[in-house]
Design a protein around this motif. Structure first.
Motif, short mmCIF file in Angstrom:
data_model
loop_
_atom_site.label_atom_id
_atom_site.label_comp_id
_atom_site.label_asym_id
_atom_site.label_seq_id
_atom_site.Cartn_x
_atom_site.Cartn_y
_atom_site.Cartn_z
N GLU A 8 0.88 -1.21 -0.10
CA GLU A 8 0.05 -0.10 0.01
C GLU A 8 0.87 1.29 0.10
OE1 GLU A 8 -3.51 1.88 -0.55
OE2 GLU A 8 -3.22 -0.52 -0.45
N LYS A 11 1.65 3.33 -3.32
CA LYS A 11 0.58 4.14 -3.97
C LYS A 11 0.77 5.58 -4.05
CE LYS A 11 -4.52 5.37 -3.69
NZ LYS A 11 -5.59 5.50 -3.08
N ASN A 17 -5.56 7.10 -10.95
CA ASN A 17 -6.40 7.25 -10.16
C ASN A 17 -6.64 5.96 -9.01
OD1 ASN A 17 -8.05 5.14 -11.60
ND2 ASN A 17 -8.46 6.73 -13.17
N ASP A 18 -7.48 6.04 -8.35
CA ASP A 18 -7.66 5.11 -7.35
C ASP A 18 -7.82 3.50 -7.94
OD1 ASP A 18 -7.00 6.56 -4.90
OD2 ASP A 18 -8.77 6.71 -4.39
N TRP A 21 -5.06 2.05 -9.36
CA TRP A 21 -4.12 1.73 -8.60
C TRP A 21 -4.45 0.45 -7.98
CZ3 TRP A 21 0.14 0.85 -6.12
CH2 TRP A 21 0.22 0.64 -4.63
N GLU A 22 -5.85 0.21 -7.77
CA GLU A 22 -6.40 -1.15 -7.15
C GLU A 22 -6.12 -2.21 -8.14
OE1 GLU A 22 -7.07 -1.75 -4.08
OE2 GLU A 22 -6.86 0.25 -3.49
#
Length: 152
Positions: A8, A11, A17-18, A21-22
């Motif tokens: 994590e 990141k 964007n999120d 990233w995921e």
């Protein structure tokens, strides 16, 4: 090297964007658990400011890796705030020394043709022979040239 509990922290270096990233984190975690990658990081004040991944399994091109002979360097990033101090080069040097100690004879890296700074750095470290061309994935769809470095 990073361990699974520290993913994590990467990141902060991820440029998107999120949701992206995921997807990226999920892909990297799968590679990590299959022992296909190692991730070297550079830390400052308990914060990750740089990373480079060593990939042991082909992802996009069959020329990226050769089992027990060639590795692929990818996801080489340094926080913009810390660029220009040679820290990324120290990170790359550490990763190169590691793969040499592990017995690998070659390494490759994919570089976008318009990324003059990266090309200069990789060339300085012996990634001089262009051996293939590739296209990234949905997470980074750029076209790149695959450069080879042979260890002495």
């Amino acid at each position: 090297m990073i361990d699974k509990n520290e993913f994590e922290k990467l990141k902060i270096l991820f440029p998107d964007n999120d949701l992206t990233w995921e997807k990226y984190k999920k892909m990297r975690m799968m590679q990590y658990f299959r022992k296909e990658i190692d991730i070297f990081v550079l830390e400052y004040k308990q914060q990750i400011i740089g990373e480079v991944s060593i990939n042991y399994a082909n992802q996009n091109l069959k020329t990226e890796t050769i089992p027990r002979k060639r590795v692929y360097f990818e996801a080489f990033r340094v926080n913009k705030k810390y660029q220009g101090y040679g820290l990324g080069q120290k990170l790359l040097e550490s990763a190169l020394e590691y793969v040499k100690r592990m017995g690998y004879m070659e390494a490759t890296v994919g570089v976008e043709e318009n990324n003059k700074i990266a090309k200069h750095i990789y060339n300085k470290y012996g990634f001089t022979e262009a051996i293939d061309r590739g296209q990234g994935t949905e997470l980074d769809s750029c076209e790149y040239t695959l450069y080879l470095k042979k260890f002495n």
